[in-house]
Enzyme design. Structure first.
Site, short mmCIF file in Angstrom:
data_model
loop_
_atom_site.label_atom_id
_atom_site.label_comp_id
_atom_site.label_asym_id
_atom_site.label_seq_id
_atom_site.Cartn_x
_atom_site.Cartn_y
_atom_site.Cartn_z
N ASP A 1 0.85 -1.19 0.00
CA ASP A 1 0.00 0.00 0.00
C ASP A 1 0.89 1.24 0.00
O ASP A 1 2.03 1.20 -0.44
CB ASP A 1 -0.91 -0.04 1.24
N SER B 1 -11.37 -1.03 -0.64
CA SER B 1 -10.10 -1.25 0.06
C SER B 1 -10.33 -1.70 1.50
O SER B 1 -9.62 -2.58 2.02
CB SER B 1 -9.27 0.04 0.08
N ASN C 1 -7.03 -2.39 24.42
CA ASN C 1 -5.91 -1.66 25.02
C ASN C 1 -6.34 -0.28 25.52
O ASN C 1 -5.52 0.55 25.87
CB ASN C 1 -4.77 -1.49 24.01
N ASP D 1 -2.21 2.55 18.10
CA ASP D 1 -2.98 1.32 17.91
C ASP D 1 -2.32 0.36 16.92
O ASP D 1 -2.89 -0.69 16.62
CB ASP D 1 -4.39 1.67 17.41
N ASN E 1 -13.76 0.77 -7.11
CA ASN E 1 -14.82 1.71 -6.70
C ASN E 1 -15.41 2.50 -7.87
O ASN E 1 -15.76 3.67 -7.72
CB ASN E 1 -14.24 2.71 -5.69
N HIS F 1 -3.89 5.85 3.62
CA HIS F 1 -4.58 4.63 3.20
C HIS F 1 -4.08 3.38 3.91
O HIS F 1 -4.86 2.60 4.47
CB HIS F 1 -4.43 4.48 1.68
#
Length: 814
Positions: free
Chosen positions: A128, A320, A178, A137, A257, A164
């Site tokens: 990507d 995606s 968490n 995170d 898309n 992205h």
């Protein structure tokens, strides 16, 4: 068909243990006759007996016991545990906004897994853009990776539009429970992300992506998430995909898309790649999602919150994101059962999917909506023979492929193809993954055609049958067959223009339809778009490979519906467009002039590696336009054209005049706008009768390079970008017509003091709505303001009582 048990099926049941329920309390003799080699572990109330057998004999033993008239049922001895997390919702604050997790039953999957500590580590390569490796995170799930854009081992996100990968990675494996951000779809499973930067600002080339695929496979990736795609099929790209599949890697790709058939979107269209479409909260296909026979499964793809750079979170839309959910499901299956092969994983997902469309596989959802809970509950997979690219009721024509695959292809000794129950072909040699056939449907009458594939696995026979609809005769509309020197052209652009004569006696052309050719070079234009009895002009655009380069090609053909139109580029004229300028930072366009009309259609002429602009053109009259861009402040800009050039096969070189002595010279001066700080400006100039606006972007508007243009009458437009206070603003302006003469020097100005009135049509606006301005405001040079909008990330900013202009207010105007 025999069922094959999963290897390492986890702790859903105690291996080899069966609970037998007798209709009457069993006698000692009955229990002693359970069978040879079986052990009675316990007997309980209500006729229950717990026995132990060899795990590989469970199915056979169940069948044997059920033949006993006194046996009511036989079931496995399942294992259950007191519920702790993840039965309860994780403490990630954004979990309540992650509708997609509940929609695909991810929390149910977490409960089924239950004991995350005994799972196996799985690595998902995310090919990507760059990623935020230090996000709160994500930081603890990142392993390895590489940046094939900057060629270093630091795949960090770039400065422009590179959110992205971080978003995709967060959906897959963001840290769960968490206390911050979101929950990853993999929950607390030991799933790692291998970030590979192959896209820069959302775009990447085949070579870089191919290198990334090989890197991912060779460095231990179990799954590759490919939330990208493109229209061109490539042998090199296919080789990389097949290499990954041959190594057992699971490949998951976005369908795209564009609200169109995804048959040409690669890598999703490659056989063996799990192709994913997007659904909404109502379990309906999202309007932007692609569709088609390549779709294998669907997953949520709208209003999806996930991680973005800078310890932030945002909502994105797209296939995606759907792809990321499916990659996560693959990771959970593999973490729980590490000996599964990539075909087994795909079949588990497909067999367990929630069927939300037409029964069975359909073009919108494939086998259905991803269901992680059901997938993880699966204990056995049935070996499956499939026809991957065809479905019941599908309309076919000309020569079609029949792509087949078996769950364990190495076991297949022979595969046969039957058409209408007649054997027409067979493959005896073993192949790694696929058996493929071709059928010429023109040998059969229009109507239903039954296609059956039969595969032989030792003494076992597997078969799959579909009934398609042959439609070679065109009763309405148009069928276009595009070839180049006899070879089918895939992914060619077909435009359909309706030709008609107006009451004034003039001929006009009206665009009515656009279609892409399929692998066999065919595009079908339905009768609803091209009604019978009307005259149409068919225009085909495609790329021609010539001497290692790609060049544009255009074919024009007139016809009347209904018709089959066969177009072949063998007689096209090779044309080279020369400007006498350095071609770096230059664009060249052509415009074909419709016969008997002043209308034209526009197409791009690509530069080849030697810097020449070459195209293969239909005979006719053309105009050619060229302009430079990104030349730097030290070099002048050029806007050039040559009109009404006859291409008839004799002239294969078009020279566009670029000698300054034959051109007009323009200078543009920007004047400061009060209260507004300009940061850049787009300048567009269009000749009065041209379809092309030649555009230049000027980063430093304090110095605008000289512009040289072919003499003619032009309209200038401006898009000035900058800031009003802390807010980013774009001002759009249009100038008056300007006559540019040979060797003349024309000075233009834009900006300064604005005068006039702005009329608005309501006093309140919803978040994100643009304020429409009646264009009655001009600057001090007479350029008209056509629009002025705030460009920002705050959806509520349009509600703020502000504008980039100072104003006075009465009852009707501001």
């Amino acid at each position: 068909m025999e069922e094959v048990s999963f290897r390492n099926a986890g702790k859903l049941k105690k291996p080899g243990e069966l609970i037998v329920k007798y209709k009457e309390k069993p006698s000692f003799r009955a229990m002693s006759n359970v069978g040879n080699g079986e052990k009675i572990l316990k007997s309980g109330k209500n006729g229950l007996v717990l026995i132990e057998v060899e795990e590989n004999e469970v199915t056979e033993k169940i069948e044997s016991l059920m033949k006993d008239e006194n046996v009511e049922y036989v079931v496995p001895n399942y294992v259950r545990k007191a519920f702790v997390f993840p039965l309860e919702a994780p403490d990630d604050p954004e979990f309540i906004n992650q509708w997609g997790l509940a929609n695909i039953n991810a929390p149910d999957g977490w409960r089924i897994i239950d004991d995350f500590e005994n799972l196996n580590e799985v690595t998902v390569a995310v090919i990507d853009t760059g990623i935020d490796m230090f996000h709160e995170d994500l930081k603890d799930v990142i392993v390895g990776g590489y940046d094939f854009v900057d060629m270093d081992d630091d795949p960090i996100y770039g400065p422009v539009k590179e959110e992205h990968a971080s978003h995709v990675a967060g959906i897959i494996a963001a840290l769960t429970n968490n206390g911050v951000g979101i929950s990853g779809t993999c929950g607390q499973a030991p799933v790692k992300i291998m970030p590979i930067r192959a896209l820069e600002s959302g775009w990447g080339d085949d070579f870089t992506i191919i290198e990334s695929i090989y890197y991912a496979v060779d460095n231990g990736a179990d799954i590759i998430n490919m939330s990208f795609g493109g229209n061109m099929e490539s042998e090199a790209f296919n080789e990389a995909i097949e290499y990954a599949l041959s190594k057992g890697v699971v490949l998951v790709a976005a369908a795209g898309n564009e609200s169109k058939d995804a048959f040409s979107i690669y890598p999703a269209a490659h056989p063996g790649v799990i192709a994913v479409s997007a659904t909404d909260e109502e379990e309906k296909l999202v309007s932007f999602s692609n569709y088609g026979s390549i779709i294998d499964i669907a997953a949520p793809g709208v209003n999806i919150i996930s991680t973005v750079p800078g310890n932030k979170y945002d909502y994105f839309n797209g296939t995606s994101l759907s792809t990321a959910f499916v990659s996560a499901a693959c990771a959970l299956l593999l973490s729980k059962n590490p000996s599964l092969n990539n075909i087994e994983i795909q079949h588990i997902l497909e067999n367990s999917a929630k069927d939300i469309g037409d029964a069975g596989k359909d073009e919108k959802y494939g086998y259905g909506l991803l269901n992680i809970g059901a997938a993880l509950m699966t204990e056995e997979v049935r070996p499956r023979l499939e026809i991957m690219n065809l479905m019941d009721g599908m309309v076919v024509y000309d020569v079609i492929d029949v792509q087949t695959r078996f769950t364990y292809p190495e076991n297949i000794e022979k595969t046969e193809l039957y058409v209408n129950n007649r054997l027409v072909d067979a493959i005896s040699e073993k192949t790694d993954i696929f058996h493929n056939f071709k059928i010429d449907t023109q040998k059969y009458n229009d109507g239903p055609l039954t296609i059956k594939v039969v595969a032989y696995e030792g003494d076992r026979i597997h078969q799959k049958e579909v009934t398609v609809e042959v439609r070679n005769t065109v009763y309405t509309g148009l069928k276009v067959k595009l070839t180049h020197k006899g070879e089918p052209v895939s992914n060619g652009i077909i435009e359909v223009w309706n030709k008609y004569t107006a009451p004034d006696g003039k001929t006009y052309y009206n665009f009515v339809h656009y279609e892409l050719t399929e692998k066999n070079g065919v595009a079908v234009v339905p009768g609803s778009e091209a009604p019978n009895g009307n005259t149409y002009v068919i225009i085909a655009y495609y790329l021609v490979e010539s001497e290692g380069d790609y060049s544009s090609a255009i074919i024009v053909e007139e016809t009347m519906a209904p018709d089959i139109v066969e177009l072949d580029g063998k007689d096209l004229v090779p044309v080279t467009v020369k400007t006498g300028l350095e071609n770096e930072g230059m664009a060249v366009y052509g415009a074909y002039k419709f016969e008997g009309s002043e209308q034209s259609i526009l197409f791009n002429i690509l530069p080849n590696t030697s810097g020449e602009f070459k195209a293969f053109l239909n005979k006719g009259i053309y105009s050619f336009e060229a302009f430079t861009y990104n030349q730097g402040v030290s070099k002048p800009l050029y806007a050039l054209c040559k009109k009404d050039v006859l291409i008839d096969g004799r002239n294969t070189v078009v020279n566009i005049q670029s000698d300054k002595k034959s051109l007009a010279k323009i200078s543009i001066n920007y004047k400061n706008i009060y209260g507004f700080r300009a940061s850049g400006m787009y300048v567009y100039m269009r000749e009065k009768d041209s379809m092309i606006s030649k555009g230049f972007y000027l980063e430093d508007i304090s110095y605008v390079p000289e512009i040289y243009a072919t003499p003619g009458e032009y309209v200038f437009q401006y898009n000035i970008k900058g800031n009003k206070g802390k807010d980013e603003v774009s001002i759009f302006m249009e100038g008056k017509e300007v006559l540019l003469k040979k060797r003349d020097k024309t000075k233009l100005s834009v900006g300064g003091i604005f005068t006039g009135k702005m009329k608005i049509f309501k006093s309140e606006y919803v978040p994100g709505e643009f304020i429409n301005i009646n264009p009655v405001i001009t600057d001090s040079q007479g350029n008209m303001v056509t629009d002025a909008v705030y460009v920002n990330n705050d959806p509520f900013s349009a509600l703020k009582n502000q504008n980039f202009l100072f104003y006075r207010k009465d009852n009707k105007h501001i």
